[in-house]
Design an enzyme around this catalytic site. Structure first.
Site, short mmCIF file in Angstrom:
data_model
loop_
_atom_site.label_atom_id
_atom_site.label_comp_id
_atom_site.label_asym_id
_atom_site.label_seq_id
_atom_site.Cartn_x
_atom_site.Cartn_y
_atom_site.Cartn_z
N SER A 159 43.71 26.21 28.59
CA SER A 159 43.93 27.25 27.88
C SER A 159 42.87 27.36 26.66
CB SER A 159 45.29 27.12 26.92
OG SER A 159 45.11 26.04 26.40
N TYR A 160 42.62 28.31 25.75
CA TYR A 160 41.66 28.44 24.93
C TYR A 160 41.63 27.18 24.00
CZ TYR A 160 39.04 30.98 21.39
OH TYR A 160 37.77 31.22 20.44
#
Length: 856
Positions: free
Chosen positions: A333-334
């Site tokens: 994820s980010y």
DNA sequence: GCAAGGTC
């Protein structure tokens, strides 16, 4: 139908938002900015059917700089930078975001701002509005600008934000504006002043930029403070008592003195004598207690950086580089987040299920899924992005070495947060020997919990204590007093520096790696074994100098104090102009005081560094006094004439040597021959012309290969053959020193284009005649009589190297290998692509008008 | 050539 333009902070977010709001029914098209596509769908809005266009920017659209004329270091007194006019320019012109927003914003009826919900995001809102408002349709008094406020990228949050659109917060944006302006003025003023001052005096600083910054300088301060502690450390003697007892089951066992250590030898000796009066140690007490080692919290950026540095030996800059790649490839994820709390609706089952059949941890994950994983620890939700988690399953073969190690860590960390704590039994046995108490402690693992998937953190049970009964008496096998001394602390690890920066609010999760990288690149610190940051003499002298003149300049609390002031603007409690003016004034005064007191810092430099006049080795003669100038090879490379007290800059990362005592016809300075490594470009250079171009159309920092002297045999006009086939501005110039492997090199210092010519030719020169077909200058070649490709043993031939049948077959395009990294990393890719073209060079573009103009 | 902050 009306149109709504929605703008997010990054492309991935635009995609998520569009997908959520359109229930997956949106179309996609590319925009004029390669990196920001547009997602489109229809929906109701403001009482009517509307076309929605969801797109994004890439972070800040604009960045602050001084007006052009204030960027001249020679002509501008740095103190002027505290009042010089500033302007906003496009942050990254390559991305073409301004044009893109103008195009997509034209004739839209509404704008909805979906930028990250922090101060920077608010500031970007106004950057976007500054571009879109002038081109969008007039509203006729209807509200047409909206701000979406969301704290997570979840269906619920995004839909709810869309239903409750608000307004952007101008005060928060102004707060960012003022921080930008203050940082720019302050950083540039100090950097320019001290760079020029110290570089004009010393020859071995080994840094081409003596920078100052409100984040990088306190970061350096941490490292130097630790260095000072190490230097001033006075070791102290102390004494410990070593006791060993015999046990029936486990042989000899070491006991620890309850007093640990004593700093007074006489008293320690007294206790030793008391202990020695006894033959046995009596077990007084056996305490066991079940203890928990808590599983980790959900992973945020700073923790990732710490672990990567401390456990994986990957530096922060490199870690973020890899993490970004893992993110854009969809593995994690980010990666930029401060949040350590999973969103309430996070689908742990789905996230775990991806890994059910994984070769390495599939079994562990199945265990978590089947037995019910444990609830993650409570963390803090900053409202930026969810914690860093794996997004899909992958194996070693999907990554390079470090990519895999980082993915492996992130994934194991994620599983650990859903595992149970590690439980172990702590046993403490106390012994009495006379009146003195001794201890024997150990741990035994009971339930490994999360340490099963993070084996590095498991409890070592091999050193556990044997079983003792209260009242048991163990014969004493050994008693002795051992003299030891306290040792200094070690240098700070990168990981500790990150912790200190976070604690003091210096930098952000995204910028901490840059600040650390900065102080490394400027040679203020270097990374030693164990990723410890050891300050260099330059770093030490700088920090000591600041402390001597004005400690505030390096004080770690300064950044937070300034931000606190500026936050008054964000909170609407203070007027933007007033606060900013006040802050700038304070720093202007600090700057002026610094300039007045610089001698105090200089005294420290004198001790550590040598003046220009005592540095370097004689290399070439000065055109003014005819004496040898000295070559200073430490960054920035220079020539210094002691007699004239003049300094001439040389190109960076370049080998230089004397060019056969040849001289520049304009100024009599001896020419130098420059090369940027093996098999690279070579060209000659006049030290004077390099710093003071003699012709208007010759740029500063050019060699003879860009000189427009009409008659000199070294000039571009004498040796230039054709426009570069690779770059826009370069000219391919004959390297007259390249015999026997004759070559043409592009005279653009940033271009690596090289054309290898005929090997084993005696002589090669550029003719006065031009090729009628491609406009290049023809070349006169004198081949060796044994290897000549010409018929009938002829050796002399004149022709165009691209169009002449004989010559064109003998040349080959190449790329120079440089010592410096090729810019952008694009070079290699292109090189490979070209290589497959059977070595046949591309025809030059007809850009000769540029060159031809000089020949008229 | 310079700061720090976004992001690619």
């Amino acid at each position: 139908m009306r149109t709504v333009l929605m703008v997010a902070e990054k492309p991935s977010l635009a995609q998520s938002i569009a997908k959520i709001l359109s229930h997956g029914k949106c179309s996609y098209r590319k925009g004029i900015s390669g990196s920001c596509p547009i997602h489109e769908y229809e929906d109701n809005f403001d009482g009517g059917r509307c076309k929605f266009k969801v797109t994004s920017v890439c972070g800040h659209v604009m960045s602050l700089d001084f007006e052009g004329r204030f960027n001249n270091w020679e002509k501008v007194d740095p103190v002027e930078l505290f009042s010089a006019p500033t302007l906003k320019k496009e942050a990254n012109p390559k991305l073409n975001i301004v044009k893109f927003l103008e195009k997509e914003g034209r004739d839209v009826d509404y704008v909805v701002l979906w930028l990250d919900c922090d101060k920077e995001g608010e500031n970007i809102c106004y950057e976007v509005l500054g571009i879109v408002t002038p081109v969008m349709n007039k509203s006729g008094g209807r509200k047409n600008v909206f701000r979406a406020k969301f704290s997570a990228i979840t269906d619920k949050d995004i839909h709810s934000a869309m239903r409750q659109l608000g307004d952007p917060n101008y005060n928060e944006s102004l707060c960012v504006d003022s921080r930008q302006e203050l940082d720019l003025r302050l950083g540039c003023a100090f950097t320019r002043f001290q760079t020029r001052y110290f570089q004009g005096k010393y020859g071995n600083l080994d840094s081409s930029l003596i920078s100052y910054g409100p984040c990088q300088t306190p970061t350096l301060g941490f490292c130097v403070d630790r260095h000072d502690k190490i230097q001033s450390f006075k070791p102290e003697k102390y004494w410990v008592m070593n006791v060993e007892v015999k046990t029936s089951s486990s042989g000899l066992v070491k006991l620890d003195w309850a007093r640990v250590r004593l700093f007074d030898q006489d008293i320690a000796q007294m206790f030793l004598n008391l202990v020695k009066e006894n033959n046995v140690a009596a077990v007084q007490n056996v305490k066991t207690k079940e203890k928990h080692k808590a599983k980790p919290q959900a992973l945020n950026t700073v923790e990732l950086l710490r672990v990567a540095s401390a456990s994986l030996n990957i530096g922060p800059q490199q870690t973020m580089h890899i993490a970004e790649r893992l993110y854009t490839q969809g593995y994690i994820s980010y990666p930029r987040t401060e949040t350590t709390h999973y969103p309430e609706n996070f689908d742990f089952n789905a996230a775990l299920s991806h890994h059910k059949t994984h070769r390495i941890w599939g079994q562990y994950v199945r265990g978590l899924l089947e037995n019910g994983f444990s609830k993650p620890r409570k963390g803090t939700d900053v409202g930026d992005h969810p914690p860093i988690t794996p997004m899909r399953s992958a194996t070693e073969s999907d990554f390079d070495y470090d990519g895999w190690r980082l993915y492996d860590y992130i994934t194991r960390h994620f599983f650990a947060t859903l595992s149970s704590d590690c439980v172990y039994l702590r046993t403490e046995v106390s012994f009495a020997i006379g009146s003195e108490t001794f201890l024997c402690c150990g741990n035994a693992p009971l339930k490994p919990g999360y340490t099963e998937i993070m084996p590095g953190q498991s409890i070592d049970g091999s050193q556990n204590v044997p079983t003792f009964q209260v009242g048991e008496e163990c014969p004493i096998a050994k008693v002795e007093l051992q003299e030891k001394q306290t040792g200094p602390p070690d240098y700070l690890t990168e990981s500790e520096v990150i912790t200190l920066m976070e604690k003091h609010g210096i930098g952000t999760d995204a910028s901490i790696p840059t600040h650390i990288n900065n102080i490394c690149q400027r040679n203020y610190v270097y990374v030693s074994s164990g990723r410890r940051l050891v300050p260099s003499p330059l770093g030490i002298v700088l920090v000591h100098g600041y402390k001597k003149i004005d400690g505030d300049l390096v004080l770690p609390t300064m950044r937070a104090a300034v931000e606190e002031q500026l936050n008054l603007i964000a909170a609407g409690k203070a007027e933007y102009g007033e606060v900013l003016k006040h802050a700038i004034n304070i720093f202007r005064q600090k700057f002026q005081f610094f300039v007045e007191q610089i001698a105090g810092m200089d005294q420290l430099f004198e001790v550590s560094f040598s003046p220009l006049s005592e540095t370097g080795k004689p290399l070439s003669r000065c055109g003014k006094c005819r004496r040898f100038m000295k070559h200073i090879s430490a960054a920035p490379p220079r020539l210094h004439c002691n007699t004239c007290d003049d300094t001439y800059n040389l190109p960076p990362k370049t080998n230089v040597k004397l060019y056969q005592e040849l001289k520049c016809p304009l100024d009599d300075f001896e020419l130098l021959l420059c090369s940027t490594g093996t098999q690279a470009k070579t060209y000659s250079l006049c030290p004077y012309c390099f710093n003071h171009p003699p012709f208007r159309d010759m740029k500063k920092a050019s060699g003879c290969n860009a000189c427009t002297h009409p008659a000199c045999v070294h000039s571009m006009l004498s040796l230039g053959v054709t426009a570069c086939t690779e770059c826009e501005t370069g000219v391919m110039v004959l390297d007259p020193t390249s015999r026997p492997k004759w070559k043409l090199c592009c005279n653009n210092s940033r271009c690596a284009a090289v054309i290898a010519l005929f090997k084993n030719a005696h002589k090669v020169r550029v003719a006065d005649s031009k090729c009628g077909h491609c406009n290049s200058f023809e070349m006169v070649v004198d081949f060796h009589k044994d290897t000549t490709p010409l018929e009938n043993g002829e050796t002399k031939h004149t022709g165009c190297i691209f169009c002449d049948e004989i010559l064109s077959g003998l040349i080959q395009e190449k790329r120079a290998r440089t010592m410096a990294k090729t810019s952008g990393g694009r070079g290699r890719g292109r090189g490979r692509g070209r290589g497959r073209g059977r070595g046949k060079p591309r025809q030059p573009k007809d850009k000769m008008s540029l060159l031809a103009a000089y020949f008229v």
